[in-house]
Design a protein around this motif. Structure first.
Motif, mmCIF file in Angstrom:
data_model
loop_
_atom_site.group_PDB
_atom_site.id
_atom_site.type_symbol
_atom_site.label_atom_id
_atom_site.label_comp_id
_atom_site.label_asym_id
_atom_site.label_seq_id
_atom_site.Cartn_x
_atom_site.Cartn_y
_atom_site.Cartn_z
ATOM 1 N N UNK A 1 -32.012 32.928 -2.629
ATOM 2 C CA UNK A 1 -31.517 33.227 -1.353
ATOM 3 C C UNK A 1 -31.146 31.704 -0.870
ATOM 4 N N UNK A 2 -31.897 30.594 -1.044
ATOM 5 C CA UNK A 2 -31.434 29.374 -0.706
ATOM 6 C C UNK A 2 -30.412 28.825 -1.321
ATOM 7 N N UNK A 3 -30.195 28.983 -2.575
ATOM 8 C CA UNK A 3 -28.894 28.491 -3.381
ATOM 9 C C UNK A 3 -27.951 29.158 -2.868
ATOM 10 N N UNK A 4 -27.949 30.489 -2.614
ATOM 11 C CA UNK A 4 -26.780 31.360 -2.396
ATOM 12 C C UNK A 4 -26.025 30.690 -0.946
ATOM 13 N N UNK A 5 -27.134 30.536 -0.251
ATOM 14 C CA UNK A 5 -26.661 29.967 1.165
ATOM 15 C C UNK A 5 -26.082 28.659 0.975
ATOM 16 N N UNK A 6 -26.260 27.742 0.047
ATOM 17 C CA UNK A 6 -25.820 26.467 -0.098
ATOM 18 C C UNK A 6 -24.476 26.649 -0.694
ATOM 19 N N UNK A 7 -24.298 27.507 -1.783
ATOM 20 C CA UNK A 7 -23.248 27.756 -2.728
ATOM 21 C C UNK A 7 -22.236 28.524 -2.103
ATOM 22 N N UNK A 8 -22.417 29.464 -0.991
ATOM 23 C CA UNK A 8 -21.362 30.296 -0.493
ATOM 24 C C UNK A 8 -20.090 29.855 -0.230
ATOM 25 N N UNK A 9 -19.981 28.600 0.488
ATOM 26 C CA UNK A 9 -18.484 28.029 0.756
ATOM 27 C C UNK A 9 -17.677 27.871 -0.375
ATOM 28 N N UNK A 10 -18.385 27.679 -1.413
ATOM 29 C CA UNK A 10 -17.646 27.593 -2.838
ATOM 30 C C UNK A 10 -16.984 28.868 -3.130
ATOM 31 N N UNK A 11 -17.599 29.784 -3.233
ATOM 32 C CA UNK A 11 -17.258 31.190 -3.530
ATOM 33 C C UNK A 11 -16.014 31.777 -2.573
ATOM 34 N N UNK A 12 -16.414 31.497 -1.264
ATOM 35 C CA UNK A 12 -15.436 31.979 -0.507
ATOM 36 C C UNK A 12 -14.272 31.358 -0.611
ATOM 37 N N UNK A 13 -14.119 29.923 -0.731
ATOM 38 C CA UNK A 13 -12.853 29.091 -0.633
ATOM 39 C C UNK A 13 -12.239 29.735 -1.754
ATOM 40 N N UNK A 14 -12.946 29.954 -2.789
ATOM 41 C CA UNK A 14 -12.177 30.374 -4.175
ATOM 42 C C UNK A 14 -11.435 31.534 -4.071
ATOM 43 N N UNK A 15 -12.286 32.696 -3.701
ATOM 44 C CA UNK A 15 -11.599 33.858 -3.167
ATOM 45 C C UNK A 15 -10.303 33.919 -2.454
ATOM 46 N N UNK A 16 -10.714 33.224 -1.125
ATOM 47 C CA UNK A 16 -9.697 33.002 -0.229
ATOM 48 C C UNK A 16 -8.377 32.323 -0.828
ATOM 49 N N UNK A 17 -8.467 31.307 -1.821
ATOM 50 C CA UNK A 17 -7.323 30.814 -2.159
ATOM 51 C C UNK A 17 -6.570 31.675 -3.137
ATOM 52 N N UNK A 18 -7.357 32.636 -3.791
ATOM 53 C CA UNK A 18 -6.604 33.605 -4.685
ATOM 54 C C UNK A 18 -5.920 34.718 -3.807
ATOM 55 N N UNK A 19 -6.595 34.852 -2.758
ATOM 56 C CA UNK A 19 -6.007 36.205 -1.699
ATOM 57 C C UNK A 19 -4.623 35.465 -1.005
ATOM 58 N N UNK A 20 -4.508 34.122 -1.270
ATOM 59 C CA UNK A 20 -3.010 33.790 -0.424
ATOM 60 C C UNK A 20 -1.885 34.161 -1.194
ATOM 61 N N UNK A 21 -2.013 34.695 -2.562
ATOM 62 C CA UNK A 21 -1.020 35.364 -3.456
ATOM 63 C C UNK A 21 -0.870 36.857 -2.936
ATOM 64 N N UNK A 22 -1.660 37.395 -2.212
ATOM 65 C CA UNK A 22 -1.615 38.910 -1.899
ATOM 66 C C UNK A 22 -0.790 39.220 -0.864
ATOM 67 N N UNK A 23 0.396 39.972 -0.792
ATOM 68 C CA UNK A 23 1.149 40.303 0.162
ATOM 69 C C UNK A 23 0.444 41.337 0.945
ATOM 70 N N UNK A 24 0.188 41.353 2.160
ATOM 71 C CA UNK A 24 -0.474 42.442 2.952
ATOM 72 C C UNK A 24 0.093 43.735 2.807
#
Length: 291
Positions: free
Chosen positions: A162-185
């Motif tokens: 749980x503590x590691x997931x809290x620390x690492x969460x921004x890296x996952x969110x930013x990676x997925x968010x960058x991939x979503x920039x290619x997706x046209x709504x």
């Protein structure tokens, strides 16, 4: 162009990159080579480190079940942390991507904000909340009669995950968010107009688009979690060791530097092989996305 001018143009890139290259060699490659060489040296409690070439440390790691259990715990925690960040981070990134510009900037700052705070401080926050009978949350729940004993968080794998997931969460969110920039709504709107349901849209449109980002974030989170030191040291303590804390203890407590170097080298080699292999598979599977 004269011969001298051509020669200067050829040498110029090397001259510009030479300082950075020397820094890279001096700060990274030479220490790594010294660590690998140290892992083949001998050590004794009274004789100290002997600069001889032996395989005693590697043989001990290969034959002692304690080290196998410790490495399995390290990678098990890293895998579960990666899964937890993916399950929570991917929907969070999707919601962030669908927000309006003003709210998107605000919540992006909220996600990036923890990266400005020390990992030690963030982990100590969990210890203050759930640290045995004195943890704030545990004291509150026991005073209200909700629980008779404190939540078992400290010195457990669950607490470390749980503590590691809290620390690492921004890296996952930013990676997925960058991939979503290619997706046209508008693609989602077109699918809805053709009768596709929410589950179909997520499965057939959104997931294939964000999967490269999820896998890229998983590589980052896994490698950082497997090599993490501060969070496992605070939450796990000396009762629940992982590879990083074991290497630390061998270097600074036991003073068995060769064995600590062998543990660190093995962890580094394993992570490099896993990351390089996973990255190659991702690029091969999603070659069109990375073009």
């Amino acid at each position: 162009m004269s011969m001298a001018a051509e020669e200067r143009s050829v040498r110029a890139p090397w001259a510009l990159t030479a300082p950075a290259l020397m820094l890279f060699v001096g700060v990274l490659l030479i220490p790594l080579a010294m660590t690998v060489m140290l892992s083949f040296h001998d050590w004794g409690q009274y004789k100290g480190i002997e600069p001889v070439f032996i395989l005693k440390n590697w043989h001990e790691i290969a034959t002692d079940p304690y080290y196998a259990e410790m490495f399995w715990r390290t990678f098990r925690i890293a895998i579960l942390t990666t899964l937890l960040t993916a399950l929570l981070g991917a929907p969070e990134a999707y919601i962030l991507n669908r927000m309006d510009g003003r709210w998107k900037s605000f919540f992006l700052l909220v996600i990036l904000g923890p990266l400005l705070i020390s990992v030690v401080a963030r982990t100590l926050g969990w210890a203050l909340l759930f640290g045995g009978n004195n943890g704030l949350v545990n004291k509150l729940l026991m005073s209200l009669g909700v629980m008779r004993s404190p939540i078992p968080f400290m010195f457990t794998e669950t607490g470390m995950i749980i503590a590691l997931a809290h620390v690492m969460m921004p890296f996952m969110v930013l990676s997925v968010w960058a991939a979503l920039q290619r997706l046209d709504p508008q693609i989602e709107n077109a699918a809805m107009s053709l009768g596709a349901g929410p589950v179909t849209i997520i499965r057939r449109i959104i997931m294939p688009q964000i999967m490269p980002g999820v896998l890229s974030g998983a590589i980052i989170v896994f490698s950082l979690s497997a090599s993490a030191f501060a969070t496992p040291a605070i939450i796990g303590g000396r009762r629940l060791k992982v590879a990083a804390t074991l290497a630390y203890d061998e270097f600074l407590n036991t003073l068995n530097w060769p064995l600590g170097a062998a543990v660190a080298t093995l962890l580094l080699v394993a992570l490099v092989l896993i990351v390089v292999g996973s990255n190659a598979l991702i690029e091969r599977r999603y070659a069109e996305v990375f073009r």
